[in-house]
Scaffold this motif. Structure first.
Motif, short mmCIF file in Angstrom:
data_model
loop_
_atom_site.label_atom_id
_atom_site.label_comp_id
_atom_site.label_asym_id
_atom_site.label_seq_id
_atom_site.Cartn_x
_atom_site.Cartn_y
_atom_site.Cartn_z
N ALA A 155 47.53 72.11 98.63
CA ALA A 155 46.84 72.79 97.80
C ALA A 155 46.03 73.78 98.48
CB ALA A 155 46.02 72.14 96.88
N SER A 156 45.14 73.28 99.58
CA SER A 156 44.41 74.05 100.27
C SER A 156 44.89 75.14 100.98
CB SER A 156 43.24 73.32 101.00
OG SER A 156 43.89 72.65 101.85
N GLY A 157 46.19 74.84 101.62
CA GLY A 157 46.83 75.89 102.44
C GLY A 157 47.49 77.03 101.66
N VAL A 158 47.89 76.59 100.50
CA VAL A 158 48.32 77.93 99.42
C VAL A 158 47.22 78.60 99.11
CG1 VAL A 158 49.36 78.28 97.45
CG2 VAL A 158 50.66 76.60 98.65
N LEU A 159 45.86 77.96 98.73
CA LEU A 159 44.70 78.64 98.24
C LEU A 159 44.61 79.64 99.57
CD1 LEU A 159 42.67 78.77 96.25
CD2 LEU A 159 41.32 77.24 97.20
N ALA A 160 44.54 79.30 100.84
CA ALA A 160 44.21 80.03 101.97
C ALA A 160 45.10 81.40 101.87
CB ALA A 160 43.99 79.23 103.44
N GLN A 161 46.00 81.41 101.25
CA GLN A 161 46.99 82.49 101.22
C GLN A 161 46.53 83.52 100.19
OE1 GLN A 161 48.91 82.34 103.92
NE2 GLN A 161 48.02 80.34 104.14
N ALA A 162 45.58 83.27 99.41
CA ALA A 162 44.86 84.30 98.55
C ALA A 162 44.63 85.51 99.21
CB ALA A 162 43.97 83.88 97.73
N ALA A 163 45.32 86.63 98.93
CA ALA A 163 44.68 87.79 99.51
C ALA A 163 43.35 88.33 99.44
CB ALA A 163 45.72 89.20 98.93
N GLU A 164 42.95 87.92 98.03
CA GLU A 164 41.41 88.35 97.72
C GLU A 164 40.59 87.29 97.97
OE1 GLU A 164 38.73 90.00 94.02
OE2 GLU A 164 41.00 90.11 93.95
N ARG A 165 39.52 87.43 98.49
CA ARG A 165 38.30 86.25 98.81
C ARG A 165 37.25 86.54 97.67
NH1 ARG A 165 37.58 83.22 102.99
NH2 ARG A 165 35.53 83.28 102.58
N SER A 166 37.99 85.85 96.41
CA SER A 166 36.95 86.12 95.29
C SER A 166 36.07 84.99 95.24
CB SER A 166 37.84 85.93 94.03
OG SER A 166 38.51 84.78 93.96
N PRO A 167 35.07 84.95 94.52
CA PRO A 167 33.87 83.94 94.36
C PRO A 167 34.79 82.77 94.16
CG PRO A 167 33.05 85.93 93.32
CD PRO A 167 34.46 86.02 93.75
N ALA A 168 35.72 82.63 93.26
CA ALA A 168 36.37 81.32 92.81
C ALA A 168 37.21 80.90 94.17
CB ALA A 168 37.32 81.52 91.81
N VAL A 169 37.67 81.56 95.00
CA VAL A 169 38.43 81.20 96.00
C VAL A 169 37.42 80.73 97.01
CG1 VAL A 169 39.80 81.90 98.12
CG2 VAL A 169 40.49 82.58 95.75
N VAL A 170 36.44 81.18 97.46
CA VAL A 170 35.68 80.95 98.33
C VAL A 170 34.54 79.56 97.89
CG1 VAL A 170 33.27 81.25 99.47
CG2 VAL A 170 34.97 83.16 99.16
N ALA A 171 34.76 79.41 96.83
CA ALA A 171 33.92 78.19 96.14
C ALA A 171 35.00 76.96 96.33
CB ALA A 171 33.65 78.27 94.68
#
Length: 738
Positions: free
Chosen positions: A96-112
């Motif tokens: 889960a976290s490995g896929v999340l880290a592939q998000a192109a935009e570091r939105s507040p939701a991703v950072v949190a």
């Protein structure tokens, strides 16, 4: 016994850390008592130790509290945790976290969310079909019931992939709390981890939780991690089975001394090593282009996940009745292998996807950067430009054999580029990196590197054991292509048992007289010289009393009789030696000590053969796919292309890993036999599968595919049969009793 995923010292240290942690905090002896809690999503105590050492965030950016390492390092841990069958939520969480880290935009939701994972939050990757997202103003409405998901019961957060309503081919990704939906636990195949489904009934997700995920990068993360765990399971299964059959006795001898058992164990090792190679190749593709990532992810899934299941099942059968009961832990490993293979999705779909990817791209296996060693590139490039300007050398229609002479090969030999690894004046003393650069420069100009075929097996032996005069006499002409060699090793009464040869060499004035018969000598009817083994001491033990001769094939007393093959060609021959005189200066090495030289020659032969695929190649299937129209048959062809590509990619990755091992100064020992077996099985399976999709075209030899299949025995037997190689692997690598 089995090779680990790690190659360099840092990776090995990391692997040892992970293995040590598993041994201390998650010994397999404690797992059976925890199965009910694990199924319900209760995290075992090992999770605290994992978090304390940071192995759950190894791959996350340092800015988010992670270790800043790459996918390779994460897969090192996955392999070791697979070997140890570490229970609980580590793999679901890093998926889960490995896929999340592939998000192109570091939105507040991703950072949190990344910060939550760094703090010890558990997670699950919900990517099985069943959920649908419908646009709703500035957000989305999620509905449906997902397919089975690893680690969902007990997980805090989920990374979710859903189809888009009205466009099921389109997918969107979200990050959310698992409490936003209903988690329905399922009876998992893997008893050491929870499995469940996520139900969402009109759950609204704000646009801020929509993830801009790089799909190719995300799928690579998932494929590499699952493949690495499968490789770890396979490695455990090999070691466990070998230990058992080495100590278990039946009929008054160890079970592992029976050839059928040895062959099964050796094949388990071959499959395990190809699984490691495929997983490693996927992990190293993290920084590659999207087409390269698609190839590597699909190939790892097609290769490693079935291998984990097959090797675990073979372990159970070698363990016998106890392996099929809960009295042994083998069933837990088997069930996990089945589970992760299922979670990856249908195998035929992955094969077809790989086939589609292989139509437009090929996997790169570079050892050095394209811009490295610029001075060497310039020097080699100038020579190759000269060569490209010369008329092409003539070639016989002899399959893998070359015409003699030719201005191009002579120019390459003069520059030391026919065999650049040889010392001067025969080569340029090129190391592995330099040889990779040279190969790159050949490829840039679409020039095929020259080969001396049997000369490639002979010359390393001459360099190590020959006299100065022998090198002066034979090295240059061989490299220039002025001399073509054959091999006079096999005999009708010896076959693969080469040490049982009966050809005799009797001492006469000035040399030796040879009497005997050789067989399966490729192109002996065209060769100038032959490498011949003959017994010079009939009283010595089988592997002693053999000498190594260089024989002029035009000598009196040699009679060559071609043997017509199933293809209709006559590449093989019988050679009858009747009082053939060989001067003393054509004996290589000491009298009666030719077996050591023979082993060196056979090692060079097997290493060369083990890297070259000539029958049932993916390229043949690619040509067929390019001319096959739409419909079910095209999908069949694409699946065959995908499986063929996966097998050849695994071989290339295995070869690259072996090269890197040698670069590190480590001995690969008899592991060239693993590569040779892998190669032979690849060509057998590829050739057989190609024939299944030819249809009516297989009834003719017009396109060459049927003839290609009919020539398959040459690669299954040449350089030592699969069975002989399996004997070597079982006894020399696995250490099973003779």
């Amino acid at each position: 016994m089995t090779v680990s995923f790690a190659l360099d010292e840092d990776q090995k240290n990391l692997g040892e850390t992970a293995a040590g942690l598993a041994a201390r905090h998650a010994p397999i002896t404690q797992t059976p008592a925890m199965l009910d809690g694990l199924a319900a999503g209760t995290n075992p105590a090992v999770w605290t130790a994992i978090c304390d050492t940071g192995l759950h965030t190894l791959h996350l950016p340092e800015a988010d509290g992670g270790g800043g390492a790459g996918l390779l390092e994460l897969c090192v841990v996955a392999e070791q945790f697979g070997r140890a069958l570490v229970p609980g939520s580590w793999l679901p969480t890093v998926l889960a976290s490995g896929v999340l880290a592939q998000a192109a935009e570091r939105s507040p939701a991703v950072v949190a969310a990344l910060a939550a994972f760094a703090g010890g939050c558990t997670g699950a990757l919900v990517d099985a079909p069943g959920l649908t997202a419908t646009p709703d103003g500035d957000g989305w409405i999620l509905s449906g019931l997902s397919g089975p998901t690893l680690g969902l019961p007990g997980a805090h957060r989920a990374v979710v992939r859903t189809a888009v309503a009205g466009d099921p081919e389109c997918a969107v990704w979200f990050e959310m709390s698992c409490s936003d939906g209903t988690v329905e636990a399922a009876d998992g195949t893997d008893l050491t981890r929870s499995v469940g489904r996520l139900r969402l009934d009109g759950h609204r997700v704000p646009r801020a939780q929509l993830l801009d995920v790089d799909v190719d990068a995300a799928e690579l993360v998932v494929a590499a991690l699952l493949a690495a765990e499968a490789a770890g399971i396979a490695a455990w299964a090999v070691d466990t089975a070998v230990a058992y059959v080495s100590s278990r006795e039946q009929f008054g001898r160890p079970v592992g001394s029976f050839q059928a058992v040895q062959h099964k164990a050796a094949l388990m090792l071959v499959r395990a090593e190809t699984a490691v190679a495929a997983a490693w190749d996927a992990a190293r593709a993290q920084s590659a282009s999207a087409p390269q990532q698609r190839l590597a992810a699909a190939a790892a899934t097609v290769t490693a996940l079935p291998a984990g299941v097959e090797v675990a099942l073979d372990c159970i059968t070698l363990l016998g009745g106890i392996g099929f009961t809960w009295e042994h832990d083998a069933h837990l490993y088997w069930r996990r292998a089945v589970s992760i293979a299922a979670i990856s999705g249908p195998a035929p779909d992955w094969a077809a996807r790989l086939g589609e990817a292989a139509l437009v791209a090929t996997r790169e296996y570079r050892l050095v950067d394209p811009e490295e060693l610029p001075e060497l590139r310039a020097r080699i490039g100038a020579v190759l430009d000269d060569v490209a300007a010369l008329p092409p050398d003539a070639a016989h229609d002899l399959g893998w054999n070359l015409a003699r002479g030719g201005e191009r090969q002579r120019r390459l030999a003069e520059a030391g580029l026919v065999a650049p690894q040889y010392p001067q004046p025969w080569g340029i003393g090129a190391g592995v990196s330099e040889r990779t650069v040279i190969a790159d420069e050949f490829a840039r100009r679409d020039l095929a590197p020259p080969t001396t075929v049997v000369g490639e097996w002979l010359l390393p032996t001459l360099l190590a054991h020959g006299t100065t005069d022998q090198l002066e006499r034979f090295a240059g002409p061989t490299l220039r292509g002025d001399v073509v060699w054959c091999q006079l090793f096999s005999e009708p009464g010896a076959g693969s048992d080469l040490a049982a040869l009966s050809t005799r060499a009797t001492r006469v004035d000035g040399g030796w007289s040879l009497h005997g018969q050789k067989v399966w000598s490729s192109y002996a009817h065209l060769a100038d010289w032959g490498v011949c083994l003959a017994r010079t001491d009939t009283e010595a033990p089988q592997h002693r009393g053999i000498s190594y001769f260089l024989v002029d094939m035009r000598s009196a007393g040699i009679e060559i009789r071609p043997l017509r093959q199933a293809t209709g060609d006559a590449e093989f021959n019988e050679a009858f030696l009747d009082d053939v005189f060989v001067p003393d200066d054509q004996l290589v090495g000491p009298v009666n000590e030719g077996w050591e030289l023979t082993v060196a020659t056979l090692s060079s032969e097997r290493l060369a053969i083990g890297t070259r695929v000539t029958r049932g190649t993916a390229e043949r299937v690619r040509v067929l796919a390019a001319t096959t129209g739409p419909g079910d048959h095209r999908r069949d062809v694409l699946q065959v292309l995908g499986r063929s590509t996966a097998r050849e990619m695994a071989l290339s990755a295995l070869n690259l890993r072996n090269v890197l091992t040698r670069v590190a100064g480590l001995d690969t020992g008899a592991r060239h036999s693993i590569q040779k077996v892998c190669n032979a099985l690849i060509q057998r399976e590829g050739s057989l599968e190609l024939m299944t999709v030819l249809g009516h075209a297989g009834a003719t030899t017009e396109d060459g595919n049927a003839l290609d299949h009919l020539g398959l025995p040459a690669v299954l037997i040449g350089g030592g049969t699969i069975e002989i190689q399996l004997n070597m692997i079982a006894q020399r690598v696995l250490g099973l009793p003779r």
